[in-house]
Design a protein around this motif. Structure first.
Motif, PDB file in Angstrom:
ATOM      1  N   GLY A  54       0.815  -1.205   0.000  1.00 36.66           N
ATOM      2  CA  GLY A  54       0.000   0.000   0.000  1.00 36.66           C
ATOM      3  C   GLY A  54       0.852   1.259   0.000  1.00 36.66           C
ATOM      4  N   ALA A  55       0.180   2.363  -0.207  1.00 34.32           N
ATOM      5  CA  ALA A  55       0.842   3.670  -0.228  1.00 34.32           C
ATOM      6  C   ALA A  55      -0.118   4.702   0.348  1.00 34.32           C
ATOM      7  N   ARG A  56       0.399   5.879   0.600  1.00 33.37           N
ATOM      8  CA  ARG A  56      -0.435   6.989   1.036  1.00 33.37           C
ATOM      9  C   ARG A  56      -1.166   7.581  -0.169  1.00 33.37           C
ATOM     10  N   VAL A  57      -2.402   7.994   0.054  1.00 33.97           N
ATOM     11  CA  VAL A  57      -3.189   8.650  -0.982  1.00 33.97           C
ATOM     12  C   VAL A  57      -3.673   9.977  -0.410  1.00 33.97           C
ATOM     13  N   ALA A  58      -3.463  11.049  -1.142  1.00 33.22           N
ATOM     14  CA  ALA A  58      -3.829  12.387  -0.678  1.00 33.22           C
ATOM     15  C   ALA A  58      -5.316  12.664  -0.854  1.00 33.22           C
ATOM     16  N   GLY A  59      -5.834  13.467   0.057  1.00 33.09           N
ATOM     17  CA  GLY A  59      -7.228  13.869  -0.031  1.00 33.09           C
ATOM     18  C   GLY A  59      -7.543  14.950   0.975  1.00 33.09           C
ATOM     19  N   GLU A  60      -8.826  15.184   1.162  1.00 33.64           N
ATOM     20  CA  GLU A  60      -9.318  16.209   2.077  1.00 33.64           C
ATOM     21  C   GLU A  60     -10.348  15.585   3.009  1.00 33.64           C
ATOM     22  N   VAL A  61     -10.314  16.010   4.261  1.00 30.78           N
ATOM     23  CA  VAL A  61     -11.275  15.533   5.252  1.00 30.78           C
ATOM     24  C   VAL A  61     -12.250  16.664   5.556  1.00 30.78           C
ATOM     25  N   TYR A  62     -13.533  16.344   5.490  1.00 31.82           N
ATOM     26  CA  TYR A  62     -14.596  17.304   5.758  1.00 31.82           C
ATOM     27  C   TYR A  62     -15.470  16.823   6.910  1.00 31.82           C
ATOM     28  N   ASP A  63     -16.025  17.770   7.642  1.00 35.51           N
ATOM     29  CA  ASP A  63     -16.978  17.501   8.704  1.00 35.51           C
ATOM     30  C   ASP A  63     -18.367  17.618   8.072  1.00 35.51           C
ATOM     31  N   VAL A  64     -18.915  16.501   7.672  1.00 38.47           N
ATOM     32  CA  VAL A  64     -20.142  16.474   6.862  1.00 38.47           C
ATOM     33  C   VAL A  64     -21.345  16.117   7.728  1.00 38.47           C
ATOM     34  N   ALA A  65     -22.383  16.905   7.633  1.00 34.95           N
ATOM     35  CA  ALA A  65     -23.620  16.591   8.350  1.00 34.95           C
ATOM     36  C   ALA A  65     -24.171  15.258   7.841  1.00 34.95           C
ATOM     37  N   MET A  66     -24.716  14.488   8.753  1.00 36.85           N
ATOM     38  CA  MET A  66     -25.226  13.159   8.403  1.00 36.85           C
ATOM     39  C   MET A  66     -26.292  13.234   7.311  1.00 36.85           C
ATOM     40  N   ASP A  67     -27.178  14.234   7.361  1.00 34.48           N
ATOM     41  CA  ASP A  67     -28.216  14.333   6.337  1.00 34.48           C
ATOM     42  C   ASP A  67     -27.620  14.700   4.977  1.00 34.48           C
ATOM     43  N   VAL A  68     -26.541  15.482   4.959  1.00 38.36           N
ATOM     44  CA  VAL A  68     -25.866  15.805   3.693  1.00 38.36           C
ATOM     45  C   VAL A  68     -25.217  14.543   3.132  1.00 38.36           C
ATOM     46  N   LEU A  69     -24.611  13.772   4.011  1.00 39.06           N
ATOM     47  CA  LEU A  69     -24.006  12.507   3.585  1.00 39.06           C
ATOM     48  C   LEU A  69     -25.078  11.573   3.016  1.00 39.06           C
ATOM     49  N   ARG A  70     -26.168  11.439   3.722  1.00 40.61           N
ATOM     50  CA  ARG A  70     -27.252  10.533   3.322  1.00 40.61           C
ATOM     51  C   ARG A  70     -27.985  10.992   2.064  1.00 40.61           C
ATOM     52  N   ASP A  71     -28.310  12.274   1.993  1.00 41.34           N
ATOM     53  CA  ASP A  71     -29.201  12.767   0.943  1.00 41.34           C
ATOM     54  C   ASP A  71     -28.513  13.321  -0.295  1.00 41.34           C
ATOM     55  N   ARG A  72     -27.241  13.737  -0.162  1.00 45.21           N
ATOM     56  CA  ARG A  72     -26.579  14.393  -1.293  1.00 45.21           C
ATOM     57  C   ARG A  72     -25.353  13.635  -1.775  1.00 45.21           C
ATOM     58  N   LEU A  73     -24.445  13.358  -0.850  1.00 47.51           N
ATOM     59  CA  LEU A  73     -23.166  12.794  -1.257  1.00 47.51           C
ATOM     60  C   LEU A  73     -23.270  11.319  -1.657  1.00 47.51           C
ATOM     61  N   LEU A  74     -23.820  10.492  -0.799  1.00 48.19           N
ATOM     62  CA  LEU A  74     -23.886   9.058  -1.106  1.00 48.19           C
ATOM     63  C   LEU A  74     -24.726   8.722  -2.343  1.00 48.19           C
ATOM     64  N   PRO A  75     -25.878   9.360  -2.555  1.00 49.85           N
ATOM     65  CA  PRO A  75     -26.638   9.039  -3.759  1.00 49.85           C
ATOM     66  C   PRO A  75     -25.908   9.383  -5.062  1.00 49.85           C
ATOM     67  N   ALA A  76     -24.938  10.282  -4.997  1.00 53.79           N
ATOM     68  CA  ALA A  76     -24.193  10.681  -6.198  1.00 53.79           C
ATOM     69  C   ALA A  76     -23.005   9.763  -6.487  1.00 53.79           C
ATOM     70  N   GLU A  77     -22.693   8.866  -5.581  1.00 55.99           N
ATOM     71  CA  GLU A  77     -21.540   7.983  -5.765  1.00 55.99           C
ATOM     72  C   GLU A  77     -21.855   6.877  -6.782  1.00 55.99           C
ATOM     73  N   PRO A  78     -20.867   6.480  -7.576  1.00 58.18           N
ATOM     74  CA  PRO A  78     -21.082   5.408  -8.545  1.00 58.18           C
ATOM     75  C   PRO A  78     -21.228   4.049  -7.861  1.00 58.18           C
ATOM     76  N   PRO A  79     -21.864   3.099  -8.521  1.00 60.58           N
ATOM     77  CA  PRO A  79     -22.113   1.792  -7.897  1.00 60.58           C
ATOM     78  C   PRO A  79     -20.843   0.986  -7.618  1.00 60.58           C
ATOM     79  N   GLU A  80     -19.741   1.352  -8.214  1.00 60.70           N
ATOM     80  CA  GLU A  80     -18.491   0.629  -7.974  1.00 60.70           C
ATOM     81  C   GLU A  80     -17.881   0.961  -6.610  1.00 60.70           C
ATOM     82  N   LEU A  81     -18.417   1.990  -5.955  1.00 57.43           N
ATOM     83  CA  LEU A  81     -17.894   2.414  -4.657  1.00 57.43           C
ATOM     84  C   LEU A  81     -18.922   2.167  -3.563  1.00 57.43           C
ATOM     85  N   GLU A  82     -18.397   1.995  -2.336  1.00 55.72           N
ATOM     86  CA  GLU A  82     -19.257   1.853  -1.172  1.00 55.72           C
ATOM     87  C   GLU A  82     -18.630   2.599   0.001  1.00 55.72           C
ATOM     88  N   LEU A  83     -19.451   2.935   0.973  1.00 55.28           N
ATOM     89  CA  LEU A  83     -18.978   3.647   2.152  1.00 55.28           C
ATOM     90  C   LEU A  83     -18.176   2.691   3.023  1.00 55.28           C
TER      91      LEU A  83
END
Length: 126
Positions: A54-83
Motif C-alpha cells: 500500500g501507499a499513502r493517498v492524498a485527499g481532504e477531510v470534511y466535517d459532513v452533516a449526516m443528512d448531507v451525507l445521506r441525501d446528497r453525497l452518497l446518492p451521487a456515488e457510482p455503484p463501484e464504490l461503497e462507504l
C-alpha cells in the motif's frame, strides 16, 4: 458530524464539491500507507485496502452533516464504490468511499497509486 475523507470529484475545485453543502474542510491529509489507488474507467478514483504494497493517498477531510451525507453525497456515488472506514496517516479513522469487492470485476480498472492523488493523475502528461 462524521468526518469524510474525499479524494476525487468532491474535493475543492471538483465538479461534485457543491454536494458537500458548505461542510467545513478539516484537513488536507493522506491515508495511512495501506491502500492502492485506482482510476475506474478514467471517470473517478477508488481506494482499495491492501495487506501489503500500500501507499499513502492524498485527499481532504470534511466535517459532513449526516443528512448531507445521506441525501446528497452518497446518492451521487457510482455503484463501484461503497462507504467504508479508512485509516489516515495520523492513525485516526474517517469515512471514505472505497472500491466494492471484488474490484477485479470492474472494467477499465487502472492502478494509479504512483500518482498519489486524483488531481496529480488527472494532470499527468499524456
Amino acid at each position: 458530524m462524521p468526518l469524510m475523507f474525499l479524494n476525487g470529484g468532491a474535493m475543492r475545485g471538483g465538479p461534485l464539491h457543491r454536494l458537500l453543502d458548505g461542510a467545513p474542510l478539516v484537513a488536507e491529509t493522506t491515508t495511512a500507507p495501506r491502500y492502492r489507488f485506482f482510476a475506474v474507467g478514467d471517470r473517478f478514483p477508488g481506494l482499495l485496502p491492501v495487506a501489503h504494497g500500500g501507499a499513502r493517498v492524498a485527499g481532504e477531510v470534511y466535517d459532513v452533516a449526516m443528512d448531507v451525507l445521506r441525501d446528497r453525497l452518497l446518492p451521487a456515488e457510482p455503484p463501484e464504490l461503497e462507504l467504508g472506514v479508512i485509516e489516515l496517516v495520523d492513525g485516526s479513522s474517517s469515512l471514505a468511499m472505497v472500491l466494492r469487492r471484488p474490484p477485479t470485476s470492474f472494467p477499465e480498472l487502472v492502478d494509479i497509486t504512483e500518482y498519489g492523488s486524483w488531481p496529480a493523475y488527472r494532470g499527468r502528461s499524456s
